[in-house]
Design a protein around this motif. Structure first.
Motif, short mmCIF file in Angstrom:
data_model
loop_
_atom_site.label_atom_id
_atom_site.label_comp_id
_atom_site.label_asym_id
_atom_site.label_seq_id
_atom_site.Cartn_x
_atom_site.Cartn_y
_atom_site.Cartn_z
N ALA A 104 -4.47 -29.66 31.16
CA ALA A 104 -4.20 -29.28 30.15
C ALA A 104 -4.41 -30.80 28.96
O ALA A 104 -5.19 -30.39 27.66
CB ALA A 104 -3.10 -28.88 29.74
N LEU A 105 -4.04 -31.59 29.09
CA LEU A 105 -4.39 -33.19 28.82
C LEU A 105 -5.91 -33.60 28.20
O LEU A 105 -6.26 -33.33 27.58
CB LEU A 105 -3.98 -34.26 29.51
CG LEU A 105 -4.28 -35.53 28.39
CD1 LEU A 105 -3.94 -35.76 27.15
CD2 LEU A 105 -3.94 -36.63 28.85
N VAL A 151 -2.90 -40.08 25.38
CA VAL A 151 -3.94 -41.99 25.81
C VAL A 151 -4.91 -42.29 24.71
O VAL A 151 -4.70 -41.78 23.04
CB VAL A 151 -4.66 -40.61 26.22
CG1 VAL A 151 -3.89 -39.37 27.39
CG2 VAL A 151 -4.97 -39.22 25.25
N THR A 152 -5.29 -43.17 25.24
CA THR A 152 -6.24 -44.16 24.35
C THR A 152 -7.34 -43.61 24.90
O THR A 152 -7.86 -43.90 25.76
CB THR A 152 -6.01 -44.97 23.58
OG1 THR A 152 -6.20 -46.09 25.53
CG2 THR A 152 -4.91 -45.41 22.83
N MET A 165 -22.66 -42.43 24.45
CA MET A 165 -21.80 -43.06 24.76
C MET A 165 -21.00 -42.47 25.72
O MET A 165 -21.04 -41.00 26.29
CB MET A 165 -21.11 -42.49 23.68
CG MET A 165 -21.93 -43.53 22.29
SD MET A 165 -21.37 -42.38 20.67
CE MET A 165 -19.77 -42.54 20.31
N PHE A 166 -20.63 -43.59 26.91
CA PHE A 166 -20.18 -43.19 27.93
C PHE A 166 -18.49 -43.55 27.72
O PHE A 166 -17.96 -43.88 27.58
CB PHE A 166 -20.08 -44.77 28.50
CG PHE A 166 -19.59 -43.88 30.48
CD1 PHE A 166 -21.26 -43.46 30.94
CD2 PHE A 166 -17.89 -43.92 31.09
CE1 PHE A 166 -20.88 -43.02 32.33
CE2 PHE A 166 -17.69 -42.30 32.00
CZ PHE A 166 -19.86 -42.69 33.06
N MET A 167 -17.58 -42.27 27.63
CA MET A 167 -15.78 -42.32 27.58
C MET A 167 -14.93 -42.68 28.48
O MET A 167 -15.29 -41.59 29.34
CB MET A 167 -15.70 -41.54 26.46
CG MET A 167 -14.24 -41.59 25.77
SD MET A 167 -13.96 -40.33 24.71
CE MET A 167 -14.09 -38.56 25.44
N ASP A 168 -13.96 -43.26 28.97
CA ASP A 168 -13.27 -42.97 30.42
C ASP A 168 -12.10 -43.23 28.94
O ASP A 168 -11.42 -43.77 28.19
CB ASP A 168 -13.07 -43.75 30.88
CG ASP A 168 -12.77 -43.98 32.41
OD1 ASP A 168 -12.66 -43.54 32.67
OD2 ASP A 168 -10.95 -44.36 32.03
N LEU A 169 -10.87 -42.58 29.52
CA LEU A 169 -9.15 -42.23 28.94
C LEU A 169 -8.86 -43.23 29.35
O LEU A 169 -8.73 -43.52 30.78
CB LEU A 169 -8.81 -41.04 29.62
CG LEU A 169 -9.54 -39.27 28.51
CD1 LEU A 169 -8.75 -39.07 29.31
CD2 LEU A 169 -9.67 -40.12 26.65
N ASP A 170 -7.73 -43.73 28.60
CA ASP A 170 -7.01 -44.74 29.03
C ASP A 170 -5.46 -44.75 29.57
O ASP A 170 -4.77 -44.40 28.96
CB ASP A 170 -6.32 -46.05 28.16
CG ASP A 170 -7.78 -46.74 27.77
OD1 ASP A 170 -8.42 -47.33 28.28
OD2 ASP A 170 -7.96 -46.95 26.06
N GLY A 171 -5.09 -44.73 30.77
CA GLY A 171 -3.27 -44.41 31.33
C GLY A 171 -3.51 -42.93 31.75
O GLY A 171 -2.26 -42.19 31.36
#
Length: 693
Positions: free
Chosen positions: A318-319, A381-382, A297-303
């Motif tokens: 920190a996020l 974030v999403t 599963m490849f996950m990238d944060l939106d925004g």
């Protein structure tokens, strides 16, 4: 005959006994903590030092005893008694070096060692060769033997208990003192048992025995020297072993830390790309062997980029750490969560059904719904997730990663904040992007990149105030491409720095050409990407380009976005100060779309504020946009900055901006981006009139 004692030698015999006991305890530790040939050498050396110490104590005690007749000692019998002491010591050291010392073996050892010491004592007494022989009181004789056995038992038990006490020197010294007193007590009890008849004489003194005075000096010097050397060697060896042990521990810890650093992300402590690849390959091997499935599963944060640019790297870090913690809390022990870099994460999840991966993906998305508080700011974030399943979506690590990545970008293209399973059709888009990126790497050397220049006009007479260099790509198959079709790819791949250097070089070359032709182009503006702005070579590169093309620094304007300038305000100030000291002008692009601190904004050495076209587009119909533009113009005037409006496309927009006091206009109404040759062929002093209409 009644005997007397030399008090000095009695006291010295006690000291020798304590030193001999301490040597015995130390040697017991050395024998117990070494193996093989080293243990045998320590046993031999320890037996010699310990045996000589015990024998020396006995002999010094005998020398302290005086009779009213000359005394001497038979050399052979004396050496024989010394051999007994060494043999008893060897047996004792061997016994306490055993892994276990049960009570039965302890008692047997005490009897044998005590008998050996008693035999050594009475053999040494026999070295006097008294005529007639010495009579022994049976009670005192028996007491001396019992004391020898008891002292031996105590010595063996204490030596066994302290043999591994590397740092218990005080306890060892106390034990040595107790043992020394016991051994000395046995000797003087044995001496008390001796009865010398009247008229006795010493046969050793008359028949070539060794004189007592000379022998006393020899025994004391040799014995103390041997025990001292043994203790020094033992201490030095122990220190060497301790330091070696500490060094080995330090090296092991350093190696562990290096392995941790080499295989884990320093920010989140998650596995990095190297370890992830190994985990996926292990999962492939296991799944193939057991006919199982697993999901990548490849996950990238939106925004995330927007937050990182607006609040700085510390807030972004920190996020990321908080996101990693939330996702990790959802996973099982057999799952792997990895961070590749930036805001990209990869999960490896064993699954019996693809629906299991969907459930996990939805849990991750739900876990990010709650706001994240960083540095007193509430952030949101999403996540966009792409899922590839082994073996249906790939049988190699490279294929699974590429397909999960393609699925993730499909999620982003379809609204973000969700998950998508890989489908073969996604490869078409991924391969197209890969081809574009490959072609882009070759575009510079193939001279496929071109610059178009859009003029900027200054109020009130709309004279030419400068031009902005805009990059285009003349693709041999796809035609003329705008930056929107390839700049995002260049930024993700890092190629943006090479493109930025080419743009700066070409813009300054063209500016030199215009000046040589006598064309009155006041300045050329070049956009800097965030990655290029943060490059440590930026200032030196700008200086070199200006020198190479013989340009005044005032002919060059560098445009950076508001979010880039605010990302790391102090560092940005330092870079911008260096550029302005050279004479380069600075423009803050897309102003109003980012997050600015007026405290830093007033310190920025900028000369221009560029109002983003998003506010100009609905300037005539949207009161909120009109109010924002009016505020930006007023702020620019207050800070003595020239205000540039970009995206001016209608006469109404231009007129509204004129009433607000805008300084410079840029947009299709006044002039479209054109190639350098077209701009040069147009009469520059006529362009404003044509543009104004």
């Amino acid at each position: 005959m009644a005997g007397t004692y030399n008090e000095v030698l009695v006291f010295f015999s006690l000291l020798v006994a304590v030193l001999a006991s301490y040597t015995a305890l130390d040697m017991a530790g050395r024998v117990a903590t070494t193996e093989g040939a080293a243990a045998r050498w320590w046993l031999a050396g320890g037996a010699l030092a310990m045996g000589l110490g015990i024998w020396s104590m006995h002999f010094v005690g005998m020398l302290a005893f005086n009779l009213p007749i000359p005394l001497g000692y038979d050399l052979f019998i004396t050496l024989y008694s010394m051999a007994m002491a060494i043999a008893s010591s060897a047996f004792a050291l061997w016994l306490v070096s055993r892994p276990e010392l049960p009570t039965r073996l302890l008692l047997l050892g005490a009897v044998l060692m005590g008998a050996g010491i008693a035999l050594m004592h009475y053999t040494g007494m026999n070295a006097l060769r008294m005529q007639p022989g010495i009579d022994y009181d049976p009670w005192w004789f028996g007491a001396s033997v019992l004391i020898a056995i008891g002292a031996s038992g105590a010595a063996l038990w204490i030596a066994f208990q302290l043999r591994r006490g590397h740092r218990r020197h005080g306890l060892r010294l106390l034990a040595a003192s107790v043992m020394g007193v016991a051994i000395t007590g046995m000797h003087y009890t044995g001496m008390a048992a001796a009865r010398f008849p009247e008229g006795s004489w010493c046969g050793a003194a008359r028949e070539g025995g060794v004189p007592a005075d000379w022998l006393a000096i020899l025994v004391v010097v040799v014995t103390v020297a041997i025990m001292g050397i043994a203790l020094i060697v033992s201490v030095l060896d122990r220190q060497m072993h301790l330091r070696t042990h500490q060094l080995a521990n330090s090296l092991a810890q350093a190696n562990e830390e290096l392995m941790q650093a080499a295989l884990h992300d320093p920010l989140t402590r998650l596995p990095n790309r190297v370890l992830l690849q190994d985990r996926i390959e292990q999962a492939i091997e296991k799944a193939h062997r057991k006919q199982e499935r697993f999901a990548v599963m490849f996950m990238d944060l939106d925004g995330f980029k927007r937050i990182n640019d607006a609040f700085g790297h510390q807030a972004g870090d920190a996020l990321l750490a908080e996101v990693a913690g939330r996702v990790r809390a959802l996973l099982r022990s057999q799952d792997t969560l990895s961070r590749l870099g930036g805001d990209e994460f990869v999960l490896v999840v064993p699954t019996t059904d693809p629906e299991d991966a969907a459930v996990i993906a939805q849990r991750i998305i739900d876990s990010l719904v709650a706001p994240i508080h960083v540095q007193g700011v509430e952030l949101q974030v999403t996540a966009s997730i792409g899922i590839a399943v082994y073996p249906s979506d790939g049988r190699r690590e490279r294929d699974l990663m590429a397909h999960a990545d393609a699925a993730m970008y499909h999620t982003k293209d379809n609204g973000r904040n969700g998950y998508t399973f890989f489908a073969p059709s996604m490869n078409v888009s991924a391969h197209k992007q890969l081809k574009v990126l490959t072609d882009l790497r070759r575009a510079i050397e193939r001279n496929e990149l071109v610059l178009h220049y859009q003029p900027k006009f200054a109020a009130p007479d709309y004279h030419l105030a400068g031009v902005e260099a805009l990059l285009r790509w003349q693709h041999p198959e796809l035609g003329l491409l705008s930056p929107a079709s390839f700049i995002p790819l260049a930024e993700r791949s890092g190629l943006i720095i090479a493109l930025g250097e080419w743009v700066l070089e070409e813009a300054c070359r063209q500016m030199r050409a215009w000046q040589d032709e006598g064309r009155a182009v006041p300045s050329v503006a070049v956009n800097l990407s965030p990655l290029q702005f943060s490059s440590p070579t930026l200032v030196g590169m700008v200086r070199d380009v200006l020198v190479r093309h013989r340009l005044e620094a005032s002919c060059l304007t560098l445009e950076i976005t508001e979010t880039t300038a605010m990302r790391d305000a102090e560092t940005s100030l330092d870079i911008l100060d260096q550029l302005t000291l050279m004479g380069v002008h600075i423009a803050i692009d897309d102003f109003g779309t980012g997050y600015s601190s007026l405290l830093y904004l007033k310190r920025l050495p900028a000369t221009e504020l560029k109002i983003d076209r998003a506010f100009i587009r609905e300037l005539e119909s949207n009161p909120e946009d009109a109010a924002i533009v009016a505020s930006i113009v007023a702020l620019g005037k207050t800070l003595n900055l020239r205000v540039v409006a970009e995206g001016v496309e209608t006469a109404g927009q231009r007129e509204h901006l004129r009433r607000l006091g805008c300084d410079v206009y840029q947009g299709y109404l006044l002039g479209r981006p054109v190639e350098a040759g077209q701009l040069a062929r147009t009469p520059l002093d006529a362009m404003p009139l044509q543009a104004v209409g």
